[in-house]
Scaffold this active site. Structure first.
Site, short mmCIF file in Angstrom:
data_model
loop_
_atom_site.label_atom_id
_atom_site.label_comp_id
_atom_site.label_asym_id
_atom_site.label_seq_id
_atom_site.Cartn_x
_atom_site.Cartn_y
_atom_site.Cartn_z
N ASP A 156 0.98 -0.97 -0.14
CA ASP A 156 0.00 0.19 -0.11
C ASP A 156 0.94 1.14 -0.08
OD1 ASP A 156 1.04 0.15 2.65
OD2 ASP A 156 -1.03 -0.24 3.53
N SER A 157 0.18 2.48 -0.11
CA SER A 157 1.08 3.68 -0.62
C SER A 157 1.54 4.30 0.62
CB SER A 157 0.23 4.36 -1.32
OG SER A 157 -0.76 5.30 -0.49
N GLY A 158 1.26 4.11 1.89
CA GLY A 158 1.74 4.85 2.97
C GLY A 158 0.52 5.93 3.28
N GLY A 159 -0.19 6.23 2.22
CA GLY A 159 -1.31 7.35 2.51
C GLY A 159 -2.17 7.05 4.00
N PHE A 160 -2.72 5.59 3.98
CA PHE A 160 -3.67 5.45 4.96
C PHE A 160 -2.83 5.74 6.35
CE2 PHE A 160 -5.33 2.76 8.38
CZ PHE A 160 -6.59 3.02 8.45
N HIS A 195 -4.69 -20.09 12.85
CA HIS A 195 -5.95 -20.64 12.51
C HIS A 195 -6.70 -19.59 11.80
CE1 HIS A 195 -9.72 -22.35 13.47
NE2 HIS A 195 -10.09 -21.15 13.73
N ASP A 232 -2.47 8.39 -2.08
CA ASP A 232 -3.78 9.09 -1.90
C ASP A 232 -3.97 9.57 -0.28
OD1 ASP A 232 -4.06 6.78 -0.47
OD2 ASP A 232 -6.31 6.37 -0.70
N CYS A 285 -5.74 -26.70 14.47
CA CYS A 285 -6.79 -27.74 14.84
C CYS A 285 -6.26 -29.03 14.73
CB CYS A 285 -7.95 -27.32 13.93
SG CYS A 285 -8.67 -25.66 14.33
N CYS A 333 -12.02 -27.79 10.65
CA CYS A 333 -10.75 -26.98 10.05
C CYS A 333 -9.56 -27.81 9.97
CB CYS A 333 -10.46 -25.95 11.01
SG CYS A 333 -9.12 -25.06 10.67
N ASP A 364 -8.29 -7.00 1.82
CA ASP A 364 -7.18 -7.11 2.65
C ASP A 364 -7.58 -6.88 4.10
OD1 ASP A 364 -5.47 -4.64 4.00
OD2 ASP A 364 -6.69 -4.21 2.36
N GLN A 384 -11.59 7.90 -4.05
CA GLN A 384 -11.87 8.36 -2.50
C GLN A 384 -13.09 9.41 -2.77
OE1 GLN A 384 -10.66 7.87 0.20
NE2 GLN A 384 -8.92 6.89 -0.08
N GLY A 435 -10.74 4.46 1.91
CA GLY A 435 -11.30 5.59 2.82
C GLY A 435 -12.58 4.97 3.48
N CYS A 452 -6.24 -26.76 9.60
CA CYS A 452 -5.15 -25.87 9.81
C CYS A 452 -4.25 -26.56 10.82
CB CYS A 452 -5.51 -24.54 10.59
SG CYS A 452 -5.91 -24.56 12.22
#
Length: 376
Positions: free
Chosen positions: A89-93, A340, A143, A314, A309, A271, A194, A221, A311
């Site tokens: 991701d860009s760093g904006g958040f 898990h 952004d 489990c 499950c 994500d 946005q 956003g 995994c």
């Protein structure tokens, strides 16, 4: 690069291909913010639990160890020994969420580093150069993520500036990919929609950025304070204006129900830090609902978290043992719990894709969208 194989309503079943492999979509990207999954998981663990795309953070890796260090060590894939696709991701958040003091101008953003307080400047060009050094397969445009709700006029100005920043991102991204020492000359660039919680601004912005030569588009956003239904309403407003032949990514979302509902609205990529974060605090996902493993009732429980499950957790350990690890503050508790929950999310996507393949996604949505939110 991206092919829609079939549709059910607005839900899309597809396949995404990049320099480091192929991912079946819809897909959940496992978040390794600082080139590591919080909870002591390695790249090998990600392979074991079915991860297709790993996500790392531009801002955090710029701060530590430095994107120049990652580049010198061969790029992010070699650095963390992950051989599949990576999105950064860009760093904006992070500027929005971590920087207590920030000054946003046309050139970019000056803000105080959350680690040591030093002043950092980041704009479109800086974000593209950092992500080029990291060598990810997908770079996100720089952004501005605004708080919800924010005044209409400010959001409008922010949208216009984010559009201009995207134009600068595209130019710098092309320059970086053409550089002779580029880590990944096939790196793609996704633009970000946005507009806060204003449908008209969202639609205007999406129509405008869709005209630009991006490899995919994200809705950013959201999940930053607004009601869940407001988020769904914004997706409903934006989706008809997103290119049909390019991936759609809903950033930072969310719960299993959010993902099921997002897929129904035409989203391909997701994500969220939620499954790993919740795991580290003892909230675990099962196909019947969520479990708080710290509860007293699990003290003598010799059954796995979820008997269905497969995994690693489990398959080998009981709820009673996992509860003991949490109560004893053992690091193993977090590792087993994160294994898990991330496996559950990846399996959720497997089942979503299977339902789309079989043409029964509506039935899947009806059964699980509410059920997976229940607390057991």
């Amino acid at each position: 690069m991206f092919e829609v194989l079939k549709k059910e309503g607005r839900a899309r079943r597809g396949v995404f291909t990049c320099a480091h492999g192929t991912a079946q979509t819809p897909v959940f990207m496992n978040v390794g913010t600082q080139a590591a999954i919080k909870g002591a998981l390695s790249a090998r663990d990600l392979e074991t639990i079915g991860c297709q795309i790993e996500l790392s953070n531009t801002y955090h890796l710029h701060v530590r160890p430095g994107d120049d260090v990652v580049k010198a060590l061969g790029g992010l894939h070699k650095f963390m020994d992950w051989h599949g696709p990576i999105l950064t991701d860009s760093g904006g958040f992070q500027v929005f969420s971590l920087a207590a003091l920030r000054n946003i101008k046309e050139e970019g953003v000056t803000f105080a580093c959350h680690v040591d307080g030093r002043r950092i400047f980041m704009g479109p060009e800086e974000s593209m150069r950092i992500q080029s050094h990291l060598g990810s397969d997908i770079a996100m445009a720089f952004d501005e993520c605004v708080e919800n709700p924010s005044p209409y006029e400010y959001v409008k100005q922010s949208c216009e500036r984010t559009y201009r920043w995207l134009e600068r991102c595209i130019a710098e991204h092309e320059r970086c990919n053409a550089a002779p020492d580029c880590v990944n000359p096939h790196q793609m660039l996704f633009g970000i929609n946005q507009g806060g919680t204003y449908p008209d601004l969202r639609i205007w912005h999406m129509k405008e950025i869709a005209k630009l030569p991006c490899d995919g588009f994200a809705i950013g956003g959201l999940a930053v304070g607004e009601e869940t239904q407001v988020m769904y309403d914004i997706i409903d407003a934006v989706e008809p204006h997103m290119p049909q032949d390019k991936p759609r990514y809903l950033m930072g979302v969310g719960t299993p129900s959010n993902i099921i509902e997002g897929v129904a609205r035409g989203v391909d990529f997701f994500d969220c830090v939620m499954p790993a974060r919740n795991a580290r605090h003892g909230k675990l996902y099962t196909w019947a609902g969520t479990v708080n493993i710290k509860n007293e009732k699990y003290k003598l429980d010799n059954t796995p978290i979820d008997p269905t499950c497969d995994c690693p957790t489990c398959q080998s350990f009981s709820k009673g043992y996992l509860r003991h690890l949490f109560k004893a503050d053992e690091m193993l508790a977090m590792r087993l719990a994160v294994l898990h929950n991330l496996h559950f999310y990846n399996e959720l996507m497997v089942r979503i894709r299977a339902a789309l393949d079989e043409g029964c996604y509506a039935d899947f949505r009806a059964e699980y969208s509410v059920k997976l939110e229940q607390r057991l």
